[in-house]
Structures are given as C-alpha cells and as structure tokens.
Design a protein around this motif. Structure first.
Motif, PDB file in Angstrom:
ATOM      1  N   ASN A  95      -0.196   5.094   1.724  1.00 19.24           N
ATOM      2  CA  ASN A  95      -1.592   5.374   1.398  1.00 19.24           C
ATOM      3  C   ASN A  95      -2.481   4.783   2.485  1.00 19.24           C
ATOM      4  O   ASN A  95      -2.135   3.764   3.076  1.00 19.24           O
ATOM      5  CB  ASN A  95      -1.966   4.714   0.062  1.00 19.24           C
ATOM      6  CG  ASN A  95      -1.245   5.358  -1.115  1.00 19.24           C
ATOM      7  OD1 ASN A  95      -1.569   6.470  -1.514  1.00 19.24           O
ATOM      8  ND2 ASN A  95      -0.254   4.662  -1.648  1.00 19.24           N
ATOM      9  N   ASN A  96      -3.603   5.398   2.718  1.00 17.56           N
ATOM     10  CA  ASN A  96      -4.659   4.940   3.627  1.00 17.56           C
ATOM     11  C   ASN A  96      -4.373   5.245   5.100  1.00 17.56           C
ATOM     12  O   ASN A  96      -3.426   4.723   5.693  1.00 17.56           O
ATOM     13  CB  ASN A  96      -4.923   3.426   3.496  1.00 17.56           C
ATOM     14  CG  ASN A  96      -5.520   3.071   2.144  1.00 17.56           C
ATOM     15  OD1 ASN A  96      -6.250   3.878   1.572  1.00 17.56           O
ATOM     16  ND2 ASN A  96      -5.205   1.902   1.642  1.00 17.56           N
ATOM     17  N   SER A 110      -3.386  -2.536  -5.702  1.00 18.82           N
ATOM     18  CA  SER A 110      -3.756  -3.156  -4.416  1.00 18.82           C
ATOM     19  C   SER A 110      -4.571  -2.193  -3.552  1.00 18.82           C
ATOM     20  O   SER A 110      -5.069  -2.558  -2.495  1.00 18.82           O
ATOM     21  CB  SER A 110      -2.509  -3.614  -3.648  1.00 18.82           C
ATOM     22  OG  SER A 110      -1.809  -2.520  -3.102  1.00 18.82           O
ATOM     23  N   LEU A 111      -4.709  -0.942  -4.012  1.00 16.95           N
ATOM     24  CA  LEU A 111      -5.467   0.041  -3.244  1.00 16.95           C
ATOM     25  C   LEU A 111      -6.950   0.012  -3.594  1.00 16.95           C
ATOM     26  O   LEU A 111      -7.749   0.710  -2.983  1.00 16.95           O
ATOM     27  CB  LEU A 111      -4.904   1.450  -3.507  1.00 16.95           C
ATOM     28  CG  LEU A 111      -3.441   1.641  -3.092  1.00 16.95           C
ATOM     29  CD1 LEU A 111      -2.924   2.995  -3.568  1.00 16.95           C
ATOM     30  CD2 LEU A 111      -3.294   1.519  -1.575  1.00 16.95           C
ATOM     31  N   ALA A 147      -7.822   2.153   5.838  1.00 17.36           N
ATOM     32  CA  ALA A 147      -7.166   0.844   5.806  1.00 17.36           C
ATOM     33  C   ALA A 147      -8.142  -0.255   6.234  1.00 17.36           C
ATOM     34  O   ALA A 147      -8.272  -1.290   5.576  1.00 17.36           O
ATOM     35  CB  ALA A 147      -5.943   0.850   6.718  1.00 17.36           C
ATOM     36  N   LEU A 165      -0.938  -8.593   2.900  1.00 15.44           N
ATOM     37  CA  LEU A 165      -1.129  -7.146   2.832  1.00 15.44           C
ATOM     38  C   LEU A 165       0.005  -6.430   3.549  1.00 15.44           C
ATOM     39  O   LEU A 165       0.439  -6.858   4.631  1.00 15.44           O
ATOM     40  CB  LEU A 165      -2.463  -6.759   3.484  1.00 15.44           C
ATOM     41  CG  LEU A 165      -3.717  -7.360   2.843  1.00 15.44           C
ATOM     42  CD1 LEU A 165      -4.958  -6.913   3.606  1.00 15.44           C
ATOM     43  CD2 LEU A 165      -3.818  -6.961   1.365  1.00 15.44           C
ATOM     44  N   TRP A 176       0.814  -1.231   0.000  1.00 17.00           N
ATOM     45  CA  TRP A 176       0.000   0.000   0.000  1.00 17.00           C
ATOM     46  C   TRP A 176       0.842   1.272   0.000  1.00 17.00           C
ATOM     47  O   TRP A 176       0.317   2.359  -0.163  1.00 17.00           O
ATOM     48  CB  TRP A 176      -0.935   0.008   1.219  1.00 17.00           C
ATOM     49  CG  TRP A 176      -1.984  -1.046   1.192  1.00 17.00           C
ATOM     50  CD1 TRP A 176      -2.167  -2.024   0.255  1.00 17.00           C
ATOM     51  CD2 TRP A 176      -3.023  -1.227   2.164  1.00 17.00           C
ATOM     52  NE1 TRP A 176      -3.250  -2.804   0.581  1.00 17.00           N
ATOM     53  CE2 TRP A 176      -3.787  -2.338   1.749  1.00 17.00           C
ATOM     54  CE3 TRP A 176      -3.380  -0.569   3.342  1.00 17.00           C
ATOM     55  CZ2 TRP A 176      -4.891  -2.792   2.471  1.00 17.00           C
ATOM     56  CZ3 TRP A 176      -4.469  -1.026   4.061  1.00 17.00           C
ATOM     57  CH2 TRP A 176      -5.221  -2.124   3.631  1.00 17.00           C
ATOM     58  N   PRO A 207       0.265  -2.862   4.752  1.00 20.39           N
ATOM     59  CA  PRO A 207      -0.213  -1.503   5.029  1.00 20.39           C
ATOM     60  C   PRO A 207       0.879  -0.699   5.740  1.00 20.39           C
ATOM     61  O   PRO A 207       1.897  -1.257   6.151  1.00 20.39           O
ATOM     62  CB  PRO A 207      -1.396  -1.740   5.972  1.00 20.39           C
ATOM     63  CG  PRO A 207      -1.167  -3.074   6.582  1.00 20.39           C
ATOM     64  CD  PRO A 207      -0.229  -3.856   5.701  1.00 20.39           C
TER      65      PRO A 207
END
Ligand code: PGA
Length: 255
Positions: free
Chosen positions: A14-15, A241-242, A20, A43, A11, A45
C-alpha cells in the motif's frame, strides 16, 4: 529488565511514494504532539519508499524496516533485495515469514531460517512471524504448528544471541485482515508458550528479554487490553497502520 514495547506498522503493498511520505509526516506530527511513552515505533513501507522515508525521519526516533529480504547477500537474483542494501538505506529491522509470504510465495521454515540467519549476520533485527490457520486452531494442532515454526525457523541460531537482536511476532492467520482478533487470553496463552519454547531454544534469561509481538486486527479499541498482557510486548499492525490517527492511538495504548 523491562522489555520495551514495539509498535510496528506493516504497510504491505500500500502507498506510493507520495502517499508514503504524506503518511509518515502525519505520524511524526501526532507522535511529537501526543505520544509520551517510550514505545519503539517501526515502519515497514514498501521497498521503493525506504530511502525517502529514511531521510524524512532523520531527526526522529521512528525506526525503519523492510517487509522481506532475500537470503543471499549478492548475486543474480532478479527482483530481489539484500540485507546490505536494506542497511544502506537506513533499515534496522526486517519482517521475515509473514503469513502472506508463507501462503502466496511458498516460503517455508527452512527458507525463513536462511533469511533469519542472513539478517542477523548482516546486522538487521528479524521480526520472525509465526501463526496458525483457522483449521489448525480448530482441530487443535496449532501448538505443534507453532512449535515447528519456531524450532525450524530458529535452528542453528546461537544461544548467545543478544535478546534485542531477535523479535517474534505471533500472528494467527485467521485474525489477519479479518477484523477478528484473538482474545487477550488466547494471545497471552500463546505468547507465554512461545516464551517457554524460546527458553529451550536459547536460554531462560534470553527468552525473558526477547520481545514477542501480537499481530492480527489490532485496532485502537483493542490495543490497550492486548498490550496489558504480561507476555505481549507490542503489536505488528497491518490495516490500522495505514491511518495515521489509528496507528498513533495504538502507539498511545502502550501506556
Ligand atoms: P492486520 O494485519 O492488522 O491488518 O490484521 C496484521 C499483519 O498482517 O501484520
């Protein structure tokens, strides 16, 4: 032994926490309803969401990893995160040497080698990223660049390493976030070269079982073809993946 394919979502920065958790909830739902293959889904994150996401995926086969880690395990390193900290919040993987870390944070093969060793000794599986720039591809130097990244990054790691404890990602820098993907043939050529080098670094048996991922503008419409190449064992996915739908279509492309 068949290599189980990996679909990993990086990611990047981001998020926030709410975004998330929203994205993970969507991914879990689509995976449960639609994914019938045995892809290993991981994942990556940002650090701040790891603990909450770990809770959110507790009863789900999705795995968790971090985008980076420090090479020391404890100490006065303001702003840094250690392997044992990542383990304590439920990580099993860590990305090491992403080209953005090499480019913007001056991480070199020697430092990455320390990080890889620390990850392995602390029980995290490194996904070690290598890849050439556009200039290196165009002037033909890229085989040497990749070879050096592999040999220096993996220096001193036991030839006895269990193959599931090491993942390599080939990410041509010119294909990351650019919408330009390496052709399946270009990627396969490099992956088979990486496997030959791994056979020398470790052993042919180990090399045959290590997963080598492709990364660089993997999208739902090119994933199936890339994943069908004999030495491409899945993907490290950034932009796509976002979006839960795109990411899950890529997971489904594993077959
Ligand atoms: P991308 O990124 O899929 O957005 O090209 C891949 C990566 O950086 O891991």
């Amino acid at each position: 032994m068949k290599r189980r394919k990996i679909v990993a979502g990086n990611w990047k920065m981001n998020n926030d926490l709410n975004e998330a958790l929203g994205l993970v909830t969507e991914i879990k739902g689509i995976v449960k309803d639609e994914v019938r293959n045995d892809a290993e889904i991981i994942l990556f994150p940002p650090y701040i969401s790891l603990a909450s996401i770990a809770k959110n995926i507790e009863k789900h086969p999705i795995l968790l990893g971090a985008q980076n880690v420090h090479q020391e395990n404890v100490g006065a390193y303001t702003g840094e995160i250690s392997v044992s900290m990542l383990k304590s919040v439920g990580c099993s993987y860590v990305i090491i040497g992403h080209s953005e870390r090499r480019q913007y944070f001056s991480e070199d093969n020697e430092l990455l080698n320390l990080k890889i060793k620390r990850a392995i000794s602390g029980g995290l599986v490194p996904i070690y990223c290598i890849g050439e720039t556009l200039e290196e591809r165009e002037n033909g130097d890229f085989w040497d660049v990749l070879k050096t990244q592999l040999w220096e990054g993996l220096e001193g790691i036991s030839a006895e390493i269990a193959p599931e404890k090491m993942v390599i990602a080939y990410e041509p820098v010119w294909a990351i976030g650019t919408g330009k993907t390496a052709s399946t043939e270009q990627a396969q050529d490099v992956h088979s070269y990486i496997r030959e080098e791994l056979a020398e670094i470790f052993s042919p048996e180990t090399a045959a079982q290590i997963r080598i991922l492709y990364g660089g503008s993997v999208k739902p419409d090119n994933a199936k073809e890339l994943f069908s190449a004999p030495d491409i064992d899945g993907g490290l996915i950034g932009g796509a993946s976002l979006k839960s739908r795109d990411f899950c279509e890529i997971i489904k492309a594993v077959g």
